[in-house]
Write a protein that holds these residues in place. Structure first.
Motif, PDB file in Angstrom:
ATOM      1  N   UNK A   1       0.818  -1.214   0.000  1.00  0.00           N
ATOM      2  CA  UNK A   1       0.000   0.000   0.000  1.00  0.00           C
ATOM      3  C   UNK A   1       0.849   1.260   0.000  1.00  0.00           C
ATOM      4  N   UNK A   2       2.022   1.161  -0.589  1.00  0.00           N
ATOM      5  CA  UNK A   2       2.888   2.329  -0.702  1.00  0.00           C
ATOM      6  C   UNK A   2       2.226   3.396  -1.572  1.00  0.00           C
ATOM      7  N   UNK A   3       1.621   2.963  -2.672  1.00  0.00           N
ATOM      8  CA  UNK A   3       0.815   3.854  -3.526  1.00  0.00           C
ATOM      9  C   UNK A   3      -0.625   3.721  -3.037  1.00  0.00           C
ATOM     10  N   UNK A   4      -1.054   4.655  -2.202  1.00  0.00           N
ATOM     11  CA  UNK A   4      -2.342   4.515  -1.532  1.00  0.00           C
ATOM     12  C   UNK A   4      -3.521   4.416  -2.507  1.00  0.00           C
ATOM     13  N   UNK A   5      -3.677   5.343  -3.460  1.00  0.00           N
ATOM     14  CA  UNK A   5      -4.810   5.194  -4.403  1.00  0.00           C
ATOM     15  C   UNK A   5      -4.722   3.909  -5.208  1.00  0.00           C
ATOM     16  N   UNK A   6      -3.503   3.567  -5.651  1.00  0.00           N
ATOM     17  CA  UNK A   6      -3.337   2.361  -6.449  1.00  0.00           C
ATOM     18  C   UNK A   6      -3.645   1.095  -5.680  1.00  0.00           C
TER      19      UNK A   6
ATOM     20  N   UNK B   1      -6.102  -1.995  -6.544  1.00  0.00           N
ATOM     21  CA  UNK B   1      -5.643  -3.392  -6.555  1.00  0.00           C
ATOM     22  C   UNK B   1      -6.628  -4.292  -5.823  1.00  0.00           C
ATOM     23  N   UNK B   2      -7.134  -3.826  -4.701  1.00  0.00           N
ATOM     24  CA  UNK B   2      -8.116  -4.605  -3.936  1.00  0.00           C
ATOM     25  C   UNK B   2      -9.416  -4.733  -4.715  1.00  0.00           C
ATOM     26  N   UNK B   3      -9.876  -3.633  -5.278  1.00  0.00           N
ATOM     27  CA  UNK B   3     -11.161  -3.622  -5.979  1.00  0.00           C
ATOM     28  C   UNK B   3     -11.194  -4.610  -7.135  1.00  0.00           C
TER      29      UNK B   3
END
Length: 359
Positions: free
Chosen positions: A36-41, A45-47
């Motif tokens: 989760x370093x790239x928070x929006x990304x 990824x989860x979605x």
């Protein structure tokens, strides 16, 4: 098993070509942690691994502390299910702290200073208090501890590795909300043997087929500890030798090749790339390093599990523009499915989306 089967099997184990789970915390537990370093990304990824899950749904679950954000595998930021965080930190944190020793010295962060910063942070967050990153740093400065430069990062990380705090929400993409670990449910700890086994079991189930070298890279464990974890669970896994490498995976999934292409817009640091030391099996269609296609920091385009290009998003008022840069010629079927993937991204953001092809 031919090497060409690996991408199709990984699409399934990674939940990109099937959706076994309904909730964000379930997919996070499946992986043991989602980078989760790239928070929006990381939310995207989860979605992609769930059905009908929007950005707002994930934000809500995060705010409810069903999962948290902390430094875990390889000392990088991950989403971790709240009930898993303690045993994961107990297993991995000592190695991360040891690797940080030289940097602590360079930043003049001796153990006495780190102990004092821990105490100040813990006191500030007691009784359900929560503060943003900038607010916690202000408190440290007010108490005579400099947060100049990278000292801020390493003090907040150390308090997290010591099991005192974690991130339980986000004010903005760069200003997380820190909470006390005391706010999370108390869970049983695992012995080191069982913790290594559980980490290995979840890794090879969620990432397989994968090698021991992949697991060692992903986990950040010493090689001997990674091997001990694999040995503890290898009877529940299937080994497959391809060339000079042994790949391990759960025997419940077989490679399934569909009549129509499977297309995914993967964010930067997606587990499909960052989860492996050797990414050659998913880069067969692109033989040269070009324009970041092999770089885990770039969002990538995957077709039938093969990385074939990069993409990025741009916000323009009340819409999002997705710029696609494929590195191979796409046929009509692939182009149509790629359009569907972009549309799915717009549904996730709940915003109108438009596409640009960059040559």
């Amino acid at each position: 098993m031919p090497l060409s089967n690996i991408p199709f099997m990984r699409l399934q184990s990674q939940q990109l070509d099937c959706h076994q789970f309904k909730k964000p915390e379930e997919i996070i537990a499946w992986f043991c942690g989602v980078q989760a370093q790239d928070y929006p990304g990381s939310k995207w990824a989860i979605s992609q691994r769930l059905k009908n899950c929007t950005d707002a749904d994930i934000e809500s679950t995060f705010a409810d502390k069903k999962f948290v954000r902390t430094w875990a595998m390889r000392g990088t930021l991950h989403f971790v299910k709240a009930s898993d965080i303690r045993w994961i930190l107990e297993l991995l944190a000592p190695r991360i702290i040891a690797r940080n020793a030289r940097r602590y010295r360079e930043l003049e962060l001796d153990e006495e200073t780190l102990k004092r910063s821990n105490e100040i942070i813990k006191s500030a967050l007691q009784d359900g208090q929560r503060f943003s990153r900038s607010e916690l740093l202000a408190i440290l400065n007010e108490n005579g501890i400099s947060t100049e430069g990278q000292r801020a990062h390493y003090m907040l990380q150390r308090a997290s590795l010591d099991g005192l705090i974690c991130q339980g929400g986000m004010y903005s993409n760069n200003n997380p909300i820190f909470i006390s670990m005391d706010e999370l449910p108390k869970t049983k700890t695992l012995t080191r043997h069982y913790a290594l086994a559980e980490l290995a079991r979840r890794y090879f189930t969620s990432h397989g087929p994968a090698t021991i070298q992949d697991f060692t890279w992903w986990s950040g464990l010493l090689s001997k500890d990674a091997k001990a974890g694999l040995e503890a669970v290898e009877l529940s896994l299937v080994p497959e030798t391809i060339g000079d490498k042994i790949y391990w995976y759960s025997g419940t999934k077989q490679a399934v090749q569909h009549s129509s292409p499977r297309v995914h817009l993967l964010p930067s640091f997606d587990e499909y790339l960052v989860g492996y030391k050797d990414r050659s099996a998913i880069l067969e269609k692109v033989h040269s390093k070009n324009e970041g296609i092999e770089n885990i920091m770039y969002p990538t385009i995957a077709i039938d599990g093969q990385i074939v290009g990069t993409w990025k998003r741009k916000f323009n008022k009340n819409e999002v523009i997705v710029e696609l840069k494929p590195s191979i010629a796409l046929n009509a079927a692939e182009s149509n499915i790629l359009d569907e993937a972009v549309h799915h991204f717009g549904e996730f953001l709940e915003m109108p989306v438009h596409t640009r092809i960059i040559s």
